[in-house]
Design an enzyme around this catalytic site. Structure first.
Site, PDB file in Angstrom:
ATOM      1  N   SER A 169     -16.567  42.909  -2.967  1.00 44.97           N
ATOM      2  CA  SER A 169     -15.310  43.647  -3.019  1.00 44.97           C
ATOM      3  C   SER A 169     -14.535  43.450  -4.313  1.00 44.97           C
ATOM      4  O   SER A 169     -13.795  44.332  -4.728  1.00 44.97           O
ATOM      5  CB  SER A 169     -14.432  43.265  -1.825  1.00 44.97           C
ATOM      6  OG  SER A 169     -14.234  41.872  -1.767  1.00 44.97           O
TER       7      SER A 169
ATOM      8  N   HIS B 253     -17.566  48.322   1.195  1.00 43.25           N
ATOM      9  CA  HIS B 253     -17.444  49.155  -0.010  1.00 43.25           C
ATOM     10  C   HIS B 253     -18.700  49.979  -0.299  1.00 43.25           C
ATOM     11  O   HIS B 253     -18.803  50.599  -1.352  1.00 43.25           O
ATOM     12  CB  HIS B 253     -17.108  48.284  -1.221  1.00 43.25           C
ATOM     13  CG  HIS B 253     -15.814  47.562  -1.046  1.00 43.25           C
ATOM     14  ND1 HIS B 253     -14.596  48.137  -1.341  1.00 43.25           N
ATOM     15  CD2 HIS B 253     -15.539  46.323  -0.559  1.00 43.25           C
ATOM     16  CE1 HIS B 253     -13.630  47.276  -1.055  1.00 43.25           C
ATOM     17  NE2 HIS B 253     -14.171  46.174  -0.577  1.00 43.25           N
TER      18      HIS B 253
ATOM     19  N   LYS C 244     -12.139  52.353   4.221  1.00 43.11           N
ATOM     20  CA  LYS C 244     -12.261  52.563   2.780  1.00 43.11           C
ATOM     21  C   LYS C 244     -12.752  53.984   2.498  1.00 43.11           C
ATOM     22  O   LYS C 244     -11.982  54.906   2.631  1.00 43.11           O
ATOM     23  CB  LYS C 244     -13.084  51.437   2.180  1.00 43.11           C
ATOM     24  CG  LYS C 244     -12.185  50.185   2.164  1.00 43.11           C
ATOM     25  CD  LYS C 244     -12.808  48.863   2.018  1.00 43.11           C
ATOM     26  CE  LYS C 244     -11.707  47.802   2.132  1.00 43.11           C
ATOM     27  NZ  LYS C 244     -12.207  46.467   2.414  1.00 43.11           N
TER      28      LYS C 244
END
Ligand SMILES: *Cc1c(COP(=O)(O)O)cnc(C)c1O
Length: 384
Positions: free
Chosen positions: A181, A209, A238
């Protein structure tokens, strides 16, 4: 309570002295722009990689679900908080990740602090990449298992730890971010999966991610080679632009989670509009491969312009070193109209404070070039 407030004030003063006190400062967000101190800044600090959090079709799905099912779930999913949208979301996640089943949690953080203790306990071994997300370390600690951290992306170090310790423990779990991250690099999942098989260890990759960005949108397990990752967890907060965590795994593992993972049992189900938004987002991720490729393409425009190692994900770090230098660089970028939140300890190791650039599908190329120019002359130039 006087002692209580004194304790809080003392802690805050110490953090202030170390420049580590943090407070929310952004007051509004509109697409790729964020407002701070009354100014509109182009943000490179948002994990909304596909800009789906404000996408019209996804908002519409959420609004319709709110009208039909309400805004709150009312209880834990095992009580009365379940609703039909959950089945659809879990089926889609399993399909996208190529697993038998999936289970949705309240958030990515809740997923990891639920999954790891449901699989490992005292007498077991958890190996974690040292730069894994805080919630992996929290889950490992909470499990009561013996925890060993291996050096970042260092398969040989992980192997040495297994060779030395594996026989002394009943079960073993290897946990790592799929895309790191704060560094944006990828875990060596193929090698780790071979290592896991050799030592009868279970591999968990946190794809917070990766989903919607790498591996054609399917995530880090699909980004390179043939990684066998039996525990693929991640978040819908995300690239999917919504909220909620998930685990994709075999039917048996998912059934175990539903009855043993404590955040699943003891926390209220996700709001139905959020679940509907996540479904709509996964729809788009499956349907639009060209759009999904954009964040990585944009990140690579930036790394190429600066002669940095080629971006592996939408995240590009520029390590500045000390906290004050990172704060000063971020302030300079803000004066130029860019919002780049400096990342400092304890989020990253001491001495590695950095600017973390997150690229999204809709960042204009011209602005990426302007940003690269400013970083070249006023951040990297200063280090040389
Ligand atoms: C953001 C993040 C999480 C937490 O996910 P939330 O849904 O925001 O709680 C977990 N793991 C990694 C690697 C993350 O970056």
């Amino acid at each position: 309570m006087r002692s209580l407030d004194e304790f809080a004030r003392g802690k805050l003063a110490a953090l202030e002295r170390a420049k580590l006190r943090r407070t929310p400062t952004v007051t509004a967000r509109e697409g790729i722009y964020a407002e701070r101190g009354g100014r509109r800044l182009l943000s490179f600090s948002c994990n909304d990689y596909l800009n789906l959090s404000q996408h019209p079709a996804i908002i519409k799905a959420a609004v319709e679900a709110a009208k039909r099912y309400g805004v709150g779930a009312g209880a834990s999913r095992l009580v009365t908080g379940n609703h039909p949208l959950y089945d659809e979301l879990e089926a889609r996640l399993a399909r996208l990740k190529g697993t038998e089943a999936a289970c949705v949690f309240g958030s990515g953080y809740l997923a990891n602090i639920g999954i790891i203790p449901a699989l490992a306990g005292p007498g077991d071994l958890v190996l974690a990449d040292e730069l894994s997300h805080a919630c992996i370390h929290a889950g490992a600690k909470l499990s009561g298992a013996t925890v060993q951290r291996y050096r970042h992306r260092d398969v040989a170090d992980a192997q040495a730890l297994l060779a030395k310790h594996r026989a002394g423990y009943s079960r073993a779990l290897i946990a790592t971010d799929g895309v790191f991250s704060m560094d944006g690099d990828l875990a060596p999942l193929e090698e780790l999966s071979q290592l896991a098989q050799r030592y009868d260890a279970w591999l968990l990759a946190d794809d917070a991610h990766g989903l919607g960005v790498v591996g054609g949108g399917r995530g880090s397990s699909f980004a390179s080679g043939r990684a066998e990752v039996p525990l693929q967890m991640g978040t819908l907060s995300k690239a999917a632009g919504a909220y909620g965590g998930y685990l994709c795994a075999s039917r048996a593992v998912i059934d175990l989670m539903r009855t043993r993972a404590r955040p699943f049992i003891y926390s209220t189900g996700l709001p139905p509009p959020v679940v509907a938004a996540a479904i709509a987002a996964l729809d788009l991720i499956e349907r639009e491969p060209d759009y999904v490729a954009e964040p990585l393409r944009k990140a690579r425009l930036f790394t190429r312009a600066l002669n940095l190692p080629e971006a592996q994900s939408a995240i590009v770090p520029v390590i500045v070193g000390d906290t004050e230098a990172a704060l000063a660089a971020a302030q300079m970028l803000e004066d130029e109209g860019f919002l780049v939140v400096p990342i400092r300890p304890p989020t990253v190791p001491a001495g590695t404070a950095r600017l973390r650039f997150a690229f999204t599908a809709q960042h204009p190329e011209a602005e990426i070039e302007r940003l690269a120019g400013v970083v070249r002359s006023r951040v990297l130039g200063r280090q040389a």
